[in-house]
Scaffold this motif. Structure first.
Motif, PDB file in Angstrom:
ATOM      1  N   UNK A   1       0.836  -1.203   0.000  1.00  0.00           N
ATOM      2  CA  UNK A   1       0.000   0.000   0.000  1.00  0.00           C
ATOM      3  C   UNK A   1       0.874   1.256   0.000  1.00  0.00           C
ATOM      4  N   UNK A   2       1.974   1.230   0.752  1.00  0.00           N
ATOM      5  CA  UNK A   2       2.894   2.374   0.786  1.00  0.00           C
ATOM      6  C   UNK A   2       3.520   2.603  -0.587  1.00  0.00           C
ATOM      7  N   UNK A   3       3.904   1.523  -1.257  1.00  0.00           N
ATOM      8  CA  UNK A   3       4.492   1.640  -2.604  1.00  0.00           C
ATOM      9  C   UNK A   3       3.489   2.260  -3.578  1.00  0.00           C
TER      10      UNK A   3
ATOM     11  N   UNK B   1      11.034  -6.433  -8.034  1.00  0.00           N
ATOM     12  CA  UNK B   1      10.607  -6.564  -9.439  1.00  0.00           C
ATOM     13  C   UNK B   1       9.114  -6.868  -9.519  1.00  0.00           C
ATOM     14  N   UNK B   2       8.656  -7.820  -8.728  1.00  0.00           N
ATOM     15  CA  UNK B   2       7.235  -8.182  -8.747  1.00  0.00           C
ATOM     16  C   UNK B   2       6.347  -7.000  -8.370  1.00  0.00           C
ATOM     17  N   UNK B   3       6.740  -6.264  -7.359  1.00  0.00           N
ATOM     18  CA  UNK B   3       5.938  -5.108  -6.943  1.00  0.00           C
ATOM     19  C   UNK B   3       5.899  -4.047  -8.038  1.00  0.00           C
ATOM     20  N   UNK B   4       7.027  -3.836  -8.711  1.00  0.00           N
ATOM     21  CA  UNK B   4       7.047  -2.889  -9.830  1.00  0.00           C
ATOM     22  C   UNK B   4       6.119  -3.316 -10.953  1.00  0.00           C
ATOM     23  N   UNK B   5       6.149  -4.602 -11.265  1.00  0.00           N
ATOM     24  CA  UNK B   5       5.265  -5.137 -12.310  1.00  0.00           C
ATOM     25  C   UNK B   5       3.806  -4.951 -11.924  1.00  0.00           C
ATOM     26  N   UNK B   6       3.475  -5.257 -10.677  1.00  0.00           N
ATOM     27  CA  UNK B   6       2.088  -5.114 -10.223  1.00  0.00           C
ATOM     28  C   UNK B   6       1.624  -3.661 -10.277  1.00  0.00           C
ATOM     29  N   UNK B   7       2.488  -2.727  -9.906  1.00  0.00           N
ATOM     30  CA  UNK B   7       2.135  -1.311 -10.013  1.00  0.00           C
ATOM     31  C   UNK B   7       1.885  -0.927 -11.467  1.00  0.00           C
TER      32      UNK B   7
END
Length: 160
Positions: free
Chosen positions: A24-26, A120-126
């Motif tokens: 959520x912070x990202x 990497x995964x969080x960047x992709x999800x964003x």
């Protein structure tokens, strides 16, 4: 200013646990970085606005603050790390993808406690949530090349 989702994906579940509050912070930090890039407002104004306009109960507020201010403070170093991996000038990147790449690069550089695969995964999800239709593929490609450069030891262990 928050970015609206342009698909019919249901909203994410309420945050539970450290990884969810960081996710959520990202998400909010990426939107705040986008606003900083587009509107040129001060980080303090943007942070205050986001804290008033958003429910911070499911958000790691300290992580949001670190990401927002850390990316801004290290923007030059971050951009220098990203630029050699791009197929076009940094100025021609989609502003959403640029915000995601800057945030992810900051995490790769400064948050060694977060595994590079998670970054990497969080960047992709964003990118899937906020970016252009195929933007997640671009973000994935850049971060896949960047991670071994910034996290050589960790990436080398993972490939064995």
């Amino acid at each position: 200013m928050s970015l609206n989702r342009d698909d019919d994906t249901p909203p994410a579940r309420p945050a539970k646990g450290k990884s969810a509050t960081r996710r959520a912070a990202r998400s909010l930090a990426m939107q705040a970085l986008y606003q900083w890039h587009m509107a040129g407002q001060s980080l303090s104004e943007i942070e205050a606005q986001f804290r008033v306009d958003n429910d911070f109960m499911p958000v790691d507020g300290a992580y949001f603050h670190e990401l927002l201010h850390g990316v801004a403070r290290q923007k030059s170093e971050i951009d220098q790390a990203i630029e050699p991996l791009l197929d076009r000038p940094l100025t021609e990147l989609d502003p959403v993808e640029l915000a995601i790449l800057r945030l992810s690069t900051y995490e790769l550089m400064q948050r060694l406690d977060v595994p590079y695969r998670v970054v990497i995964n969080e960047g992709i999800e964003l990118a899937k949530t906020f970016g252009a239709t195929e933007g997640h593929k671009f973000v994935n490609g850049v971060l896949d090349k960047l991670a071994p450069r910034l996290r050589a030891a960790e990436a080398g262990r993972a490939r064995r």
